[in-house]
Motif scaffolding. Sequence first.
Motif, PDB file in Angstrom:
ATOM      1  N   PHE A 135       0.840  -1.200   0.000  1.00  0.00           N
ATOM      2  CA  PHE A 135       0.000   0.000   0.000  1.00  0.00           C
ATOM      3  C   PHE A 135       0.878   1.254   0.000  1.00  0.00           C
ATOM      4  N   PRO A 136       1.355   1.630  -1.171  1.00  0.00           N
ATOM      5  CA  PRO A 136       2.241   2.804  -1.247  1.00  0.00           C
ATOM      6  C   PRO A 136       1.565   4.101  -0.836  1.00  0.00           C
ATOM      7  N   GLY A 137       0.236   4.137  -0.860  1.00  0.00           N
ATOM      8  CA  GLY A 137      -0.476   5.339  -0.436  1.00  0.00           C
ATOM      9  C   GLY A 137      -0.497   5.533   1.060  1.00  0.00           C
ATOM     10  N   GLY A 138      -0.052   4.537   1.816  1.00  0.00           N
ATOM     11  CA  GLY A 138       0.024   4.672   3.264  1.00  0.00           C
ATOM     12  C   GLY A 138      -0.962   3.799   3.997  1.00  0.00           C
ATOM     13  N   VAL A 139      -0.698   3.603   5.275  1.00  0.00           N
ATOM     14  CA  VAL A 139      -1.584   2.883   6.182  1.00  0.00           C
ATOM     15  C   VAL A 139      -2.134   3.901   7.174  1.00  0.00           C
ATOM     16  N   PHE A 140      -3.455   3.968   7.303  1.00  0.00           N
ATOM     17  CA  PHE A 140      -4.108   4.950   8.148  1.00  0.00           C
ATOM     18  C   PHE A 140      -4.853   4.220   9.265  1.00  0.00           C
ATOM     19  N   ILE A 141      -4.430   4.456  10.503  1.00  0.00           N
ATOM     20  CA  ILE A 141      -4.998   3.758  11.654  1.00  0.00           C
ATOM     21  C   ILE A 141      -5.924   4.723  12.369  1.00  0.00           C
ATOM     22  N   LEU A 142      -7.224   4.447  12.321  1.00  0.00           N
ATOM     23  CA  LEU A 142      -8.224   5.366  12.853  1.00  0.00           C
ATOM     24  C   LEU A 142      -9.053   4.697  13.946  1.00  0.00           C
ATOM     25  N   PRO A 143      -8.861   5.064  15.229  1.00  0.00           N
ATOM     26  CA  PRO A 143      -9.771   4.592  16.274  1.00  0.00           C
ATOM     27  C   PRO A 143     -11.156   5.210  16.047  1.00  0.00           C
ATOM     28  N   MET A 144     -12.179   4.396  15.990  1.00  0.00           N
ATOM     29  CA  MET A 144     -13.535   4.875  15.694  1.00  0.00           C
ATOM     30  C   MET A 144     -14.377   5.068  16.952  1.00  0.00           C
ATOM     31  N   THR A 145     -13.758   4.893  18.118  1.00  0.00           N
ATOM     32  CA  THR A 145     -14.424   5.146  19.392  1.00  0.00           C
ATOM     33  C   THR A 145     -13.497   5.967  20.262  1.00  0.00           C
ATOM     34  N   ARG A 146     -14.026   6.991  20.887  1.00  0.00           N
ATOM     35  CA  ARG A 146     -13.226   7.843  21.766  1.00  0.00           C
ATOM     36  C   ARG A 146     -13.007   7.151  23.116  1.00  0.00           C
ATOM     37  N   PRO A 147     -12.028   7.636  23.900  1.00  0.00           N
ATOM     38  CA  PRO A 147     -11.799   7.025  25.225  1.00  0.00           C
ATOM     39  C   PRO A 147     -13.016   7.030  26.126  1.00  0.00           C
ATOM     40  N   ASP A 148     -13.940   8.024  25.930  1.00  0.00           N
ATOM     41  CA  ASP A 148     -15.140   8.057  26.779  1.00  0.00           C
ATOM     42  C   ASP A 148     -16.241   7.126  26.285  1.00  0.00           C
ATOM     43  N   GLY A 149     -15.976   6.371  25.208  1.00  0.00           N
ATOM     44  CA  GLY A 149     -16.953   5.415  24.703  1.00  0.00           C
ATOM     45  C   GLY A 149     -17.821   5.932  23.588  1.00  0.00           C
ATOM     46  N   SER A 150     -17.787   7.231  23.308  1.00  0.00           N
ATOM     47  CA  SER A 150     -18.614   7.776  22.228  1.00  0.00           C
ATOM     48  C   SER A 150     -17.986   7.466  20.874  1.00  0.00           C
ATOM     49  N   SER A 151     -18.831   7.442  19.846  1.00  0.00           N
ATOM     50  CA  SER A 151     -18.375   7.061  18.506  1.00  0.00           C
ATOM     51  C   SER A 151     -17.821   8.269  17.757  1.00  0.00           C
ATOM     52  N   VAL A 152     -16.742   8.043  17.027  1.00  0.00           N
ATOM     53  CA  VAL A 152     -16.209   9.047  16.104  1.00  0.00           C
ATOM     54  C   VAL A 152     -17.125   9.091  14.888  1.00  0.00           C
ATOM     55  N   THR A 153     -17.483  10.273  14.434  1.00  0.00           N
ATOM     56  CA  THR A 153     -18.367  10.384  13.273  1.00  0.00           C
ATOM     57  C   THR A 153     -17.588  10.102  11.992  1.00  0.00           C
ATOM     58  N   PRO A 154     -18.265   9.664  10.935  1.00  0.00           N
ATOM     59  CA  PRO A 154     -17.562   9.467   9.659  1.00  0.00           C
ATOM     60  C   PRO A 154     -16.851  10.728   9.183  1.00  0.00           C
ATOM     61  N   ALA A 155     -17.455  11.893   9.406  1.00  0.00           N
ATOM     62  CA  ALA A 155     -16.827  13.144   8.956  1.00  0.00           C
ATOM     63  C   ALA A 155     -15.528  13.401   9.712  1.00  0.00           C
ATOM     64  N   GLU A 156     -15.517  13.125  11.032  1.00  0.00           N
ATOM     65  CA  GLU A 156     -14.301  13.317  11.817  1.00  0.00           C
ATOM     66  C   GLU A 156     -13.198  12.373  11.358  1.00  0.00           C
TER      67      GLU A 156
END
Length: 608
Positions: free
Chosen positions: A353-374
């Motif tokens: 993957f020459p374009g890179g590897v992107f590691i995105l946690p989809m839940t915040r430490p407080d348990g709430s969900s990260v929005t798709p836009a974020e």
Amino acid sequence: MRFQLLGPLSIAEGHDAVVLKPSKPSSLLAALLLHPGSVVSTGYLLRALWDEDQPATARAALQSCVLRLRRLFTKYGVMGDVIEAVPGGYRMNADADTLDLVRFRTLVRAADGAGDAEGELYRLKEALTLWQGPLLANVPSPMLHRDEVPGLTEERLRTLERACDIELALGRCHQVLVDVWEAARRHPGRERFSEQLIEALYRTGRQSEALTEYRAVKGRLKEELGIDPGAALQRLELSILRGDDLGPAAVDRTVPLPGGPAPALTSGPAPLALTTSPAPAAAASHPSLPVGAPPRVPPVPCFTGRSAERTAIAASLASGSPGASTVVVLSGAPGIGKTALALQAAHDAQDRFPGGVFILPMTRPDGSSVTPAEAAAELPAPGAGRGRTLLILDDVTTADQVRPLLAAAAAGGAAVVTSRRGLAGLVATHGGTVHRLSTLDPVESEQLLTAALGRARVDAEPAAAQELARVCGHFPLGLRIAAARLLTRPGLRVADCVAWLAEDLPARLSLADDPRMSVPQVFARALHRLEPRWREAFRQIGHHEGLLLPSGALGDSAEAEEALERLADAGLLEEGPPGPYRIHQLLKIYARRQAREETRNPAAQAPH
């Protein structure tokens, strides 16, 4: 094929390795690999095989040993004329792809020129993961152990010191404690490890423990060598006694790392402290992992097992079709190891993957969900021409979180999605493969404990190690927590740790200095995501006997049936119709405790 020298001498292909038997050919191979690409003189090889007790026919026997080694290569699929006979001796060529020692030194040189603390640390940690146990344990050459092993060990220890210095400078004092605690115990003669340990303890608010450690070091030095601690340790003790704010930790750049040139000495009273720019917000729950387009994704420390899943995921990521994205879903119970497998798969596949590897946690430490836009704000725009990209979308709560992000993985890219839920809706609309992770089997559990604790400690109490794995329910999270507790208490017997844990499960599978490393907290967070009626259904399971739950375990109503299915989808139960549902023993104990607390306090709410 690869040769592995940094541990038991072995020949590896893919994830499989063959450890060679102790023999003269093993000693010959080790002697050649210790000097890759260089002419190794006949005299040196003779000493490696027979030391100073060489037979009269030693030179002829050396030629015979070379032939035996070449036949061994053929047996294990090592093709070509690997050993080259040259005037004065023999030469064996190897590079970073075929010999771990070369790769180790290459990574260390790359770390020295990284230019930033994070990049340097990633490379150093990846280099250190190449060390796989006692050096040349299966090589019976006294000369190599006497003359070569100490130098290699010194290379590793200087690299480890440097990595721990950087982690302290970055403020990761909790994370570095396990490494420096073990290093200080294993290498008491190296004051720098003791200094790092004392500093880490003090910076994490454990002043009394830091002073106790200093006094133990001082007493040992006085008793064994008749000397006082060095000036740096004495200054550190004085700062602790006064309660000083140490300020940012400094990293000594005047000490050369192995495998790289010595940096120029700088004038001034002290080395400069390292600084780093703030990481993106989405990296908060994985502070040691790169986000964006980092140089490399490091391997997961002590990762073991999951060989079938790793192979299948690698095949899925390699078979992406042009213009479409590949989706791999990893689901299963909380604490089962989904994130670790996803990150290890990213490390394995990153070169595709020459374009890179992107590691995105989809839940915040407080348990709430990260929005798709974020989450999308952390990714390059679709069609930016970066090449194939790999997304690691960790702890996804719904399929709707993922769908808008898959455009960033298009053009042959891929996404590895971890979730406690099965995400059947995502698979229905976008296809892909699903891997429902179960607990480790006993062999894999032993491998994890061995990787974390070291072979010597596991072999010293093999039955207790097996019982530890059983008490932890073969849960990867539970095993890592237990191993961390044993590492930070070098004098604690495995059997005593097992007995202590068993008295109060799963509550004692927790680390006080890191709330994320807690089995009951992980279970509580998973339960809190559910609607109140499904939480109540989970507590009712605590009243049920056994680990098997027939479809009518909570009653015969449609809502009771739905409750079992919801709990299974949330990773709190396994299987289901047409067979019975099952609950893991740690989850069952947790449910029973929740049920008891509800009985004592009917107004109690689900845990947060």
